[in-house]
Design a protein around this motif. Structure first.
Motif, PDB file in Angstrom:
ATOM      1  N   PHE A 109       3.003  -1.373  12.689  1.00 53.10           N
ATOM      2  CA  PHE A 109       3.837  -1.060  11.524  1.00 53.10           C
ATOM      3  C   PHE A 109       3.131  -0.090  10.586  1.00 53.10           C
ATOM      4  O   PHE A 109       3.752   0.781   9.971  1.00 53.10           O
ATOM      5  N   GLU A 110       1.817  -0.222  10.474  1.00 51.80           N
ATOM      6  CA  GLU A 110       1.066   0.614   9.529  1.00 51.80           C
ATOM      7  C   GLU A 110       1.099   2.092   9.905  1.00 51.80           C
ATOM      8  O   GLU A 110       0.785   2.946   9.066  1.00 51.80           O
ATOM      9  N   LEU A 111       1.505   2.418  11.133  1.00 45.61           N
ATOM     10  CA  LEU A 111       1.555   3.815  11.576  1.00 45.61           C
ATOM     11  C   LEU A 111       2.856   4.508  11.204  1.00 45.61           C
ATOM     12  O   LEU A 111       2.965   5.730  11.346  1.00 45.61           O
ATOM     13  N   ARG A 112       3.833   3.734  10.740  1.00 50.71           N
ATOM     14  CA  ARG A 112       5.117   4.329  10.366  1.00 50.71           C
ATOM     15  C   ARG A 112       4.966   5.133   9.081  1.00 50.71           C
ATOM     16  O   ARG A 112       4.211   4.754   8.176  1.00 50.71           O
ATOM     17  N   GLU A 113       5.716   6.225   9.007  1.00 49.51           N
ATOM     18  CA  GLU A 113       5.651   7.065   7.802  1.00 49.51           C
ATOM     19  C   GLU A 113       6.148   6.324   6.579  1.00 49.51           C
ATOM     20  O   GLU A 113       5.682   6.582   5.458  1.00 49.51           O
ATOM     21  N   ASP A 114       7.114   5.411   6.772  1.00 50.49           N
ATOM     22  CA  ASP A 114       7.693   4.695   5.638  1.00 50.49           C
ATOM     23  C   ASP A 114       7.102   3.295   5.467  1.00 50.49           C
ATOM     24  O   ASP A 114       7.701   2.433   4.823  1.00 50.49           O
ATOM     25  N   ALA A 115       5.931   3.046   6.059  1.00 51.68           N
ATOM     26  CA  ALA A 115       5.352   1.703   6.043  1.00 51.68           C
ATOM     27  C   ALA A 115       5.154   1.185   4.627  1.00 51.68           C
ATOM     28  O   ALA A 115       5.566   0.071   4.288  1.00 51.68           O
ATOM     29  N   ARG A 118       8.591   0.567   2.781  1.00 50.15           N
ATOM     30  CA  ARG A 118       9.303  -0.614   3.270  1.00 50.15           C
ATOM     31  C   ARG A 118       8.591  -1.905   2.872  1.00 50.15           C
ATOM     32  O   ARG A 118       9.227  -2.880   2.482  1.00 50.15           O
ATOM     33  N   GLN A 139      -5.432   3.257   8.440  1.00 50.85           N
ATOM     34  CA  GLN A 139      -4.028   3.036   8.091  1.00 50.85           C
ATOM     35  C   GLN A 139      -3.794   1.600   7.628  1.00 50.85           C
ATOM     36  O   GLN A 139      -3.000   1.358   6.712  1.00 50.85           O
TER      37      GLN A 139
END
Length: 412
Positions: A109-115, A118, A139
């Motif tokens: 999850f930490e790799l998502r741009e919107d982590a 969200r 990250q």
């Protein structure tokens, strides 16, 4: 906290019958108190769905989580759930009163741009957040301000465990360790400063007994075994049970306290153990004696809850009252940390019960093996014992609710 559930658009695909298994992992703090329970729902393989796409399965799982009766699964402990389906968008189950909802974010999850966005939005809904497979990567460190928990797996971690735990604590986040199935790994976790352990309670207890040697029963526990011996006779003489209880002030006070508690709503108070035992009946007195045997433990209510749930599930699956005794004694032996033969000799049960409890063999061995496997989230073990995982899961979930009511009354 609950938003209106989104329309999935699955249509007739959800009309197909599908089975699920519900598993519960205990999260135990370093002082042995129960911090909460992690609940996971999995879909049984071979679903007759017109589509088996990951999106469809995720949507079905999300609906299953929303339908859970969390109060019967976690009582008033914190509930840890994996984030599936629309949970990341804020469509969440409501935790029971007194509980907090902890959402385990998906791996990576930490790799998502919107982590960060969200996670912050979910925190705004009153949810606590946990991150899986924490390894103190850049990250993950950047996401710590939005987290309450991280989970580490000491067996696969490349970095030194102490360094990873220190990094999490520096960010004000508590650390859970998973896959801790023996006391050696448990010791590593405690030295490193891990805050709580997830699952593996029975395995760690068995490992500790092998290393430290078996415990012995205290005088109070021996008295409890004497009462259990009478309660497990083919023909129970309640007057004899009452006489033995009367010889122990602690047992006497607890029995009278229980029968006069609000759980039974009696019109007039009961002043004698003889009358109390008759009113309570064999099953309630058995639960009370089990509670007293583990009463000195931290988290005794949770221990009794697990004992009764195993006993009731064994009985329901086997359709045999003797299976209740098998489940109850096997779980009680685990909680007490004493050799099975010591308890079985003191209680004086039949050969059928002895074979099942000691070796998971004989007529009632398979049902005990299946229930223990379910408690350990071991689906293959359930199948090997000759049971369908969904059947064992459904029965266990139902029995958890009944066990919780009895455990609360016995601990009153």
């Amino acid at each position: 906290m609950n938003h209106t559930a989104p329309q999935t658009g699955l249509g007739p695909r959800l009309e197909a019958r599908h089975r699920t298994t519900v598993h519960r992992e205990t999260i135990v703090a370093v002082d042995n108190s129960v911090l909460g329970y992690r609940i996971t729902v999995t879909l049984e393989d071979g679903l007759s769905l017109t589509s088996s796409s990951p999106q469809v399965r995720d949507e079905i799982l999300h609906e299953q989580y929303l339908a859970l009766d969390l109060a019967s699964l976690v009582a008033d402990r914190d509930v840890f759930l994996p984030a599936v389906g629309a949970m990341l968008d804020g469509f969440l189950p409501s935790p029971p009163g007194g509980s907090r909802l902890v959402l385990d974010l998906p791996h990576g999850f930490e790799l998502r741009e919107d982590a960060s966005r969200r996670a912050t939005a979910l925190r705004g809904l009153g949810v606590e957040l946990g991150l899986q497979a924490f390894a103190a990567t850049p990250q993950q460190i950047a996401l710590l301000p939005a987290l309450d928990y991280v989970t580490v797996d000491p067996e696969v971690l490349v970095q030194p465990l102490e360094d990873v735990v220190r990094a999490a604590h520096a960010g004000g986040v508590r650390v859970l360790a998973t896959h801790v199935h023996d006391v050696h790994v448990q010791a590593r976790c405690l030295v490193a400063g891990v805050d709580a352990l997830r699952g593996g309670v029975a395995e760690r207890a068995a490992s500790a007994r092998q290393l430290q040697g078996p415990k012995v029963l205290s005088p109070g526990q021996l008295q409890c075994m004497a009462v259990l011996h009478l309660l497990h006779q083919p023909e129970v003489d309640l007057s004899e049970v009452a006489q033995v209880i009367d010889t122990d002030p602690v047992l006497t006070l607890r029995v009278l306290h229980l029968v006069n508690s609000g759980a039974f709503a009696l019109v007039s108070r009961v002043d004698t153990v003889q009358r109390a035992v008759v009113l309570l009946g064999v099953r309630e007195v058995t639960a009370l004696i089990a509670a007293l045997a583990i009463d000195a433990r931290t988290g005794a209510m949770d221990s009794l809850w697990q004992i009764l749930a195993r006993a009731l599930t064994c009985e329901a699956l086997a359709g045999d009252a003797a299976a209740y005794t098998v489940g109850m004694l096997s779980a009680l032996i685990e909680q007490l940390g004493v050799p099975a033969e010591v308890v079985l000799e003191k209680v004086g049960v039949s050969e059928v019960v002895t074979d099942a409890v000691q070796d998971q063999a004989g007529e009632l061995g398979p049902v005990l093996r299946a229930v223990i496997a379910h408690e350990a989230c071991d689906t293959e073990g359930v199948v090997d014992a000759g049971y369908r995982p969904a059947d064992v899961s459904d029965t266990y979930v139902t029995c958890l609710a009944d066990a919780l009511q009895t455990a609360r009354a016995a601990g009153a």
